[in-house]
Write an enzyme that holds these catalytic residues in place. Structure first.
Site, mmCIF file in Angstrom:
data_model
loop_
_atom_site.group_PDB
_atom_site.id
_atom_site.type_symbol
_atom_site.label_atom_id
_atom_site.label_comp_id
_atom_site.label_asym_id
_atom_site.label_seq_id
_atom_site.Cartn_x
_atom_site.Cartn_y
_atom_site.Cartn_z
ATOM 1 C CE LYS A 132 13.522 -74.413 31.589
ATOM 2 N NZ LYS A 132 12.739 -73.092 31.350
ATOM 3 C CE1 TYR A 217 18.098 -73.595 29.390
ATOM 4 C CE2 TYR A 217 16.541 -72.184 30.640
ATOM 5 C CZ TYR A 217 16.650 -73.033 29.610
ATOM 6 O OH TYR A 217 15.715 -73.491 28.567
HETATM 7 P P1 NAD Z 1 3.367 -70.891 26.343
HETATM 8 O O1 NAD Z 1 2.579 -70.000 27.372
HETATM 9 O O2 NAD Z 1 3.764 -70.183 25.331
HETATM 10 O O3 NAD Z 1 2.554 -72.305 25.921
HETATM 11 C C1 NAD Z 1 1.795 -73.119 26.772
HETATM 12 C C2 NAD Z 1 0.966 -73.742 26.080
HETATM 13 O O4 NAD Z 1 0.311 -74.626 27.096
HETATM 14 C C3 NAD Z 1 -0.154 -73.065 25.293
HETATM 15 O O5 NAD Z 1 -0.214 -73.677 24.049
HETATM 16 C C4 NAD Z 1 -1.363 -73.255 26.365
HETATM 17 O O6 NAD Z 1 -2.471 -73.008 25.233
HETATM 18 C C5 NAD Z 1 -1.206 -74.431 26.496
HETATM 19 N N1 NAD Z 1 -2.071 -74.573 27.834
HETATM 20 C C6 NAD Z 1 -2.785 -75.816 28.092
HETATM 21 N N2 NAD Z 1 -3.612 -75.482 29.298
HETATM 22 C C7 NAD Z 1 -3.162 -74.283 29.811
HETATM 23 C C8 NAD Z 1 -3.446 -73.402 31.032
HETATM 24 N N3 NAD Z 1 -4.330 -74.150 31.795
HETATM 25 N N4 NAD Z 1 -2.891 -72.352 31.157
HETATM 26 C C9 NAD Z 1 -1.956 -71.822 30.553
HETATM 27 N N5 NAD Z 1 -1.611 -72.426 29.195
HETATM 28 C C10 NAD Z 1 -2.085 -73.669 28.911
HETATM 29 O O7 NAD Z 1 4.760 -71.478 27.341
HETATM 30 P P2 NAD Z 1 6.090 -72.035 26.532
HETATM 31 O O8 NAD Z 1 6.921 -70.815 26.598
HETATM 32 O O9 NAD Z 1 5.654 -72.730 25.507
HETATM 33 O O10 NAD Z 1 6.528 -73.089 27.930
HETATM 34 C C11 NAD Z 1 5.900 -74.227 27.888
HETATM 35 C C12 NAD Z 1 7.022 -75.287 28.650
HETATM 36 O O11 NAD Z 1 8.157 -75.209 27.977
HETATM 37 C C13 NAD Z 1 7.327 -74.829 29.998
HETATM 38 O O12 NAD Z 1 7.535 -75.942 30.994
HETATM 39 C C14 NAD Z 1 8.640 -73.990 29.937
HETATM 40 O O13 NAD Z 1 9.337 -74.005 30.966
HETATM 41 C C15 NAD Z 1 9.404 -74.897 28.668
HETATM 42 N N6 NAD Z 1 10.157 -74.079 27.795
HETATM 43 C C16 NAD Z 1 11.583 -74.505 27.514
HETATM 44 C C17 NAD Z 1 12.462 -73.943 26.986
HETATM 45 C C18 NAD Z 1 13.596 -74.412 26.466
HETATM 46 O O14 NAD Z 1 14.571 -73.732 26.031
HETATM 47 N N7 NAD Z 1 13.885 -75.705 26.984
HETATM 48 C C19 NAD Z 1 11.909 -72.639 26.385
HETATM 49 C C20 NAD Z 1 10.769 -71.956 26.673
HETATM 50 C C21 NAD Z 1 9.873 -72.908 27.447
#
Ligand code: NAD
Length: 368
Positions: A132, A217
């Site tokens: 999401k 949420y």
């Molecule tokens: P994050 O920044 O910690 O991780 C993103 C990942 O994508 C990294 O490994 C990064 O290297 C990679 N990536 C690949 N290409 C990229 C680019 N061009 N720019 C930036 N990063 C790139 O983010 P996150 O918190 O892990 O979020 C990822 C997804 O998960 C999002 O859609 C977020 O909304 C979702 N999320 C959901 C929940 C939940 O509780 N359901 C919680 C946190 C995040």
């Protein structure tokens, strides 16, 4: 048409939540074979939260990783028993089509990349779990749904709270009449954003500010707690554009949702304060969750005040994530639609777009 859910509660089929959130449809086991997931994006959520959850799954296993960082991928693969043949990067991603171990691709990337990787995964013949918010626009959501349909593959959105025990019990209580006739829903969701350079604060990568990331949420809960679809929204944004974090995206956005039954939803989304709260008010009492949608430590009360805390029965899996991951595996084996399919993500994004429009035009927007 009515449907009997796992907990014996009769619910109306075709309503917004049908089986979702009040319990999962009974499904056969996956005949001993665990379905294989490829995790795309080894960031905070993919690596920190999802990957460690496979040990709690009954029907799902980790078989592949997709990362732009080969050293990290190798280290994670060694730690979680993923073979070298299961390591991919963003360039050779499409060759996952030749790996029969991969049944499902789980997209854990910045929001602007969700559509591309969902569509490429479907074209590679894989089912998709996408985080999401589903995508940066409803147009992208529609393209994702179409691509999965064309490929004959399932698409599910990572709405973990539909598998979380406190939320499930709150819905059951609301439907059972524990607080009488529901009149008012309230939810505040927020956290304090830090690094101004993070992708979440860049509009092109996030699609928007706090509403896309955390306010969603509150919006999703308003829909699954009431079991209704809003018919109109009214929103107001408050953002200090001199704050370096909020050059491109909104900080606070409050939105009111009007539901067909007359229930009013009142939500606040924030990137400058920590809050996580869901409150349902009926003519005979209240259901209160605070925190309501966290990874753990959620609390639930029912009654006139917070004097009666409820310890919910166990959720459908060992953890909300194990239940979420296994749900898609079971839907694939049993050829059922996930309770939070792509259409659920699309509904939220359509409402998100209406909320942004309402804030921009400073008027009530009637939803189609
Ligand atoms: P994050 O920044 O910690 O991780 C993103 C990942 O994508 C990294 O490994 C990064 O290297 C990679 N990536 C690949 N290409 C990229 C680019 N061009 N720019 C930036 N990063 C790139 O983010 P996150 O918190 O892990 O979020 C990822 C997804 O998960 C999002 O859609 C977020 O909304 C979702 N999320 C959901 C929940 C939940 O509780 N359901 C919680 C946190 C995040």
């Amino acid at each position: 048409m009515i449907d009997m859910n796992r907990r014996g509660l009769v619910i109306a089929a075709g309503s917004a939540i049908t089986a979702s959130a009040v319990g999962l449809p009974a499904m056969a086991a996956t005949a001993g074979r665990k379905l294989g997931y490829a995790i795309v994006g080894l960031g905070g959520y993919g690596l920190g939260i999802i990957i460690p959850q496979f040990k709690n799954c009954e029907h799902s296993k980790l078989v592949a990783l997709v990362s732009g960082d080969p050293a990290k991928a190798k280290r994670v693969a060694a730690e979680y028993g993923v073979p070298e043949s299961g390591i991919y990067d963003y360039k050779n991603f499409d060759s996952i089509k030749d790996n029969p171990e991969i049944d499902i691709v789980y997209v854990c990337l910045p929001v602007s990349m969700h559509a591309e990787y969902t569509i490429r995964a479907a074209q590679a013949g894989k089912h998709v779990m996408c985080e999401k918010p589903m995508a940066v626009s409803s147009k992208e959501c529609e393209a994702m749904i179409a691509a999965c349909k064309k490929a004959g593959k399932k698409l599910m959105i990572g709405y973990r709270c539909h598998f979380e025990a406190h939320n499930l019990e709150a819905i059951r209580l609301a439907r059972s009449g524990a607080i009488g006739k529901l009149r008012y829903f309230r939810s505040e969701h927020g956290f304090t954003a830090g690094n101004p350079n993070a992708w979440r604060l860049k509009k092109a990568m996030s699609g928007g500010g706090s509403l896309m990331d955390i306010g969603i949420y509150a919006l999703n809960a308003a829909r699954y707690m009431t079991g209704e679809e809003p018919i109109a929204v009214y929103a107001k944004e408050t953002t200090d554009r001199n704050d370096p974090r909020f050059k491109e995206v909104e900080d606070m956005i409050e939105f009111q949702l009007e539901f067909p039954s007359g229930v009013i939803g009142s939500c606040m989304s924030m990137y400058s304060a920590n809050q996580n709260h869901i409150l349902l008010m009926g003519d005979k009492g209240r259901i209160d969750l605070e925190p309501g949608t966290r990874y753990d430590g959620n609390k639930l009360w029912v009654g006139q005040d917070r004097s009666k805390q409820v310890d919910p029965p166990p959720g459908p899996g060992k953890t909300q994530w194990a239940a979420q991951l296994d749900h898609l595996s079971q839907c694939i084996v049993n050829n059922k639609e996930p309770i939070v399919a792509g259409e659920e993500g699309l509904r939220d994004i359509r409402i998100v777009e209406a909320i942004y429009r309402s804030a921009r035009e400073q008027k009530r927007i009637v939803l189609a």
